[in-house]
Design an enzyme around this catalytic site. Structure first.
Site, PDB file in Angstrom:
ATOM      1  N   ASP A 129       0.849  -1.199   0.000  1.00  0.00           N
ATOM      2  CA  ASP A 129       0.000   0.000   0.000  1.00  0.00           C
ATOM      3  C   ASP A 129       0.880   1.243   0.000  1.00  0.00           C
ATOM      4  O   ASP A 129       2.008   1.210   0.508  1.00  0.00           O
ATOM      5  CB  ASP A 129      -0.869   0.040   1.270  1.00  0.00           C
ATOM      6  CG  ASP A 129      -2.046  -0.919   1.225  1.00  0.00           C
ATOM      7  OD1 ASP A 129      -2.364  -1.452   0.147  1.00  0.00           O
ATOM      8  OD2 ASP A 129      -2.657  -1.116   2.299  1.00  0.00           O
ATOM      9  N   ARG A 180      -1.348  -0.706  -8.596  1.00  0.00           N
ATOM     10  CA  ARG A 180      -2.720  -0.297  -8.263  1.00  0.00           C
ATOM     11  C   ARG A 180      -2.745   1.232  -8.319  1.00  0.00           C
ATOM     12  O   ARG A 180      -1.953   1.890  -7.650  1.00  0.00           O
ATOM     13  CB  ARG A 180      -3.093  -0.762  -6.850  1.00  0.00           C
ATOM     14  CG  ARG A 180      -4.444  -0.208  -6.395  1.00  0.00           C
ATOM     15  CD  ARG A 180      -4.612  -0.251  -4.881  1.00  0.00           C
ATOM     16  NE  ARG A 180      -4.636  -1.587  -4.347  1.00  0.00           N
ATOM     17  CZ  ARG A 180      -4.282  -1.866  -3.087  1.00  0.00           C
ATOM     18  NH1 ARG A 180      -3.863  -0.925  -2.261  1.00  0.00           N
ATOM     19  NH2 ARG A 180      -4.319  -3.109  -2.648  1.00  0.00           N
TER      20      ARG A 180
HETATM   21  C1  LIG Z   1      -8.825  -1.156  -3.453  1.00  0.00           C
HETATM   22  C2  LIG Z   1      -8.361   0.173  -2.954  1.00  0.00           C
HETATM   23  C3  LIG Z   1      -7.090   0.293  -2.430  1.00  0.00           C
HETATM   24  C4  LIG Z   1      -6.621   1.534  -1.993  1.00  0.00           C
HETATM   25  N1  LIG Z   1      -5.321   1.656  -1.557  1.00  0.00           N
HETATM   26  C5  LIG Z   1      -4.865   2.869  -1.223  1.00  0.00           C
HETATM   27  C6  LIG Z   1      -3.496   3.065  -0.881  1.00  0.00           C
HETATM   28  O1  LIG Z   1      -2.665   2.138  -0.874  1.00  0.00           O
HETATM   29  N2  LIG Z   1      -3.082   4.317  -0.556  1.00  0.00           N
HETATM   30  C7  LIG Z   1      -3.948   5.391  -0.567  1.00  0.00           C
HETATM   31  O2  LIG Z   1      -3.522   6.520  -0.296  1.00  0.00           O
HETATM   32  N3  LIG Z   1      -5.260   5.212  -0.873  1.00  0.00           N
HETATM   33  C8  LIG Z   1      -5.731   4.002  -1.188  1.00  0.00           C
HETATM   34  N4  LIG Z   1      -7.046   3.864  -1.512  1.00  0.00           N
HETATM   35  C9  LIG Z   1      -8.017   4.964  -1.255  1.00  0.00           C
HETATM   36  C10 LIG Z   1      -8.122   5.914  -2.422  1.00  0.00           C
HETATM   37  O3  LIG Z   1      -6.905   6.612  -2.564  1.00  0.00           O
HETATM   38  C11 LIG Z   1      -9.262   6.930  -2.203  1.00  0.00           C
HETATM   39  O4  LIG Z   1      -9.020   7.639  -1.031  1.00  0.00           O
HETATM   40  C12 LIG Z   1     -10.634   6.291  -2.098  1.00  0.00           C
HETATM   41  O5  LIG Z   1     -10.775   5.214  -2.966  1.00  0.00           O
HETATM   42  C13 LIG Z   1     -11.714   7.341  -2.415  1.00  0.00           C
HETATM   43  O6  LIG Z   1     -11.637   7.786  -3.744  1.00  0.00           O
HETATM   44  P1  LIG Z   1     -12.642   7.212  -4.860  1.00  0.00           P
HETATM   45  O7  LIG Z   1     -12.039   7.461  -6.181  1.00  0.00           O
HETATM   46  O8  LIG Z   1     -12.925   5.789  -4.573  1.00  0.00           O
HETATM   47  O9  LIG Z   1     -13.995   8.004  -4.675  1.00  0.00           O
HETATM   48  P2  LIG Z   1     -14.301   9.402  -3.955  1.00  0.00           P
HETATM   49  O10 LIG Z   1     -13.352  10.442  -4.448  1.00  0.00           O
HETATM   50  O11 LIG Z   1     -14.436   9.189  -2.489  1.00  0.00           O
HETATM   51  O12 LIG Z   1     -15.732   9.685  -4.535  1.00  0.00           O
HETATM   52  C14 LIG Z   1     -15.918  10.179  -5.867  1.00  0.00           C
HETATM   53  C15 LIG Z   1     -17.318   9.846  -6.337  1.00  0.00           C
HETATM   54  O13 LIG Z   1     -17.455   8.421  -6.444  1.00  0.00           O
HETATM   55  C16 LIG Z   1     -18.768   8.041  -6.099  1.00  0.00           C
HETATM   56  N5  LIG Z   1     -18.742   7.181  -4.912  1.00  0.00           N
HETATM   57  C17 LIG Z   1     -17.759   7.103  -3.980  1.00  0.00           C
HETATM   58  N6  LIG Z   1     -18.067   6.195  -3.030  1.00  0.00           N
HETATM   59  C18 LIG Z   1     -19.285   5.722  -3.343  1.00  0.00           C
HETATM   60  C19 LIG Z   1     -20.157   4.786  -2.746  1.00  0.00           C
HETATM   61  N7  LIG Z   1     -19.855   4.156  -1.626  1.00  0.00           N
HETATM   62  N8  LIG Z   1     -21.331   4.541  -3.354  1.00  0.00           N
HETATM   63  C20 LIG Z   1     -21.682   5.192  -4.501  1.00  0.00           C
HETATM   64  N9  LIG Z   1     -20.891   6.098  -5.110  1.00  0.00           N
HETATM   65  C21 LIG Z   1     -19.721   6.358  -4.537  1.00  0.00           C
HETATM   66  C22 LIG Z   1     -19.532   9.312  -5.814  1.00  0.00           C
HETATM   67  O14 LIG Z   1     -20.119   9.744  -7.012  1.00  0.00           O
HETATM   68  C23 LIG Z   1     -18.426  10.256  -5.403  1.00  0.00           C
HETATM   69  O15 LIG Z   1     -18.765  11.612  -5.578  1.00  0.00           O
HETATM   70  C24 LIG Z   1      -7.505   2.657  -2.024  1.00  0.00           C
HETATM   71  C25 LIG Z   1      -8.788   2.527  -2.562  1.00  0.00           C
HETATM   72  C26 LIG Z   1      -9.216   1.318  -3.053  1.00  0.00           C
HETATM   73  C27 LIG Z   1     -10.570   1.225  -3.662  1.00  0.00           C
END
Ligand SMILES: Cc1cc2nc3c(=O)[nH]c(=O)nc-3n(C[C@H](O)[C@H](O)[C@H](O)COP(=O)(O)OP(=O)(O)OC[C@H]3O[C@@H](n4cnc5c(N)ncnc54)[C@H](O)[C@@H]3O)c2cc1C
Length: 303
Positions: A129, A180
């Site tokens: 990560d 990733r």
């Molecule tokens: C598998 C995985 C591994 C990760 N590993 C890391 C890591 O190693 N280091 C790190 O810094 N971060 C990590 N992250 C977190 C990532 O960096 C983001 O902080 C997190 O995923 C939120 O960004 P997003 O693009 O998913 O959506 P967001 O920016 O939170 O949301 C954007 C839009 O997506 C839609 N959305 C979001 N959540 C939902 C929901 N629950 N239901 C419906 N619509 C929704 C909405 O329209 C929202 O406005 C990881 C995320 C994932 C999925």
């Protein structure tokens, strides 16, 4: 109540020595599978039954002494064997600060290599990560050495919000690393990280294109419909088949979307966190989306 006020209360309860004062796990259970591996197994099985793979994350970060870091490596080694013995379709995700990155880089690398020896033997996979920006360079340095020695057993994470990613992604993609791509979850200053969602999304798309072009199996980690739709369109227009990449989401979020992915022939993997040290992870999820806070507040008032 202001969000920061709520976190101050949570923080002070969590730091309290008395076990009676620990925050109840019920608060976190929307985002954290369980506090032990045994309780997590049925949840992994049920995810696997829907054609979705898992990457399992033992929660914790920033280990300050070698005894704890050594213990953590032992726990990871057992975990890899337990996953293997239980026949689960799961790899693991780890954080280098749990393996001694704050103590000494060389020592942390040795710990990682010990883990990767076993990963290779079991034909499994370790994803490193990405943590806050203080650790970006150290993580990439250690990853590159690990990738040279264990190319099939280790991958890393790149955060689209960091301005330095433009350079990192070229270098890592050129190596053919298993990456990733996510937006980034930590609070970073505007000097080093994009702050606005349109900028972060644009960067995400630019980096995804590089990964599709130069690496064999990009992992697209987002819940964001705009990015998901863009990936689907981009891959179909560029004849990139569904079996050449993977969508990843976090445990407890958008389960139906993940099932849809699997049903429609996309590779899908859920990041499943478990363990007792869930507070920092839980806090990051609350900070990300206000709907998450309403959910948690409502569970506080339910029996
Ligand atoms: C598998 C995985 C591994 C990760 N590993 C890391 C890591 O190693 N280091 C790190 O810094 N971060 C990590 N992250 C977190 C990532 O960096 C983001 O902080 C997190 O995923 C939120 O960004 P997003 O693009 O998913 O959506 P967001 O920016 O939170 O949301 C954007 C839009 O997506 C839609 N959305 C979001 N959540 C939902 C929901 N629950 N239901 C419906 N619509 C929704 C909405 O329209 C929202 O406005 C990881 C995320 C994932 C999925």
């Amino acid at each position: 109540m202001e969000l920061n006020g709520l976190f101050t209360i949570f923080d002070s309860i969590q730091k309290e020595k008395s076990t009676d004062m620990k925050l109840p796990f019920a608060l976190a259970k929307r985002f954290v599978a369980a506090e032990s591996f045994e309780e997590t197994v049925p949840k992994i099985k049920s995810i696997n039954e829907n054609g979705i793979k898992v990457t399992l994350d033992l929660l914790g970060e920033n280990v300050a002494d070698k005894t704890t870091a050594d213990e953590t490596v032992e726990i990871y080694l057992n975990l890899l064997n337990n996953i293997h013995d239980a026949g689960l379709k799961s790899t693991i995700s780890i954080k280098l600060t749990m393996m001694g990155l704050d103590i000494n880089k060389e020592y942390c690398k040795e710990n990682l290599f010990r883990l990767l020896d076993e990963t290779q033997r079991l034909n499994s996979f370790v994803r490193i990560d990405m943590e806050g920006s203080d650790y970006t360079q150290g993580t990439i340095d250690i990853f590159k050495e690990a990738f040279q020695k264990y190319p099939k057993s280790v991958g890393v994470v790149i955060q689209a919000y960091l301005k330095r990613t433009k350079k990192d992604i070229d270098e890592l993609a050129e190596l053919g690393a298993d990456i990733r791509l996510c937006k980034g979850a930590y609070s970073e200053p505007s000097t080093i990280a994009y702050q606005s969602m349109p900028e972060i999304r644009e960067a995400f798309k630019e980096y995804a294109k590089i990964l599709f072009e130069k690496t064999s199996f990009p992992r697209i980690a987002t819940h964001d419909d705009e990015l998901i739709e863009w990936v689907k369109t981009y891959t179909s227009e560029n004849s990139i088949s569904k079996d050449r990449f993977e969508f990843q989401m976090l445990y407890g979020l958008r389960e139906d979307t993940m099932k849809e992915f699997a049903k429609n022939g996309y590779n899908a993997r859920v990041y499943v966190p478990y363990g007792t040290m869930w507070f920092p992870y839980f806090k990051r999820r609350l900070m990300e989306r206000k709907e998450n806070i309403f959910f948690v507040l409502s569970t506080m008032f339910k029996k």
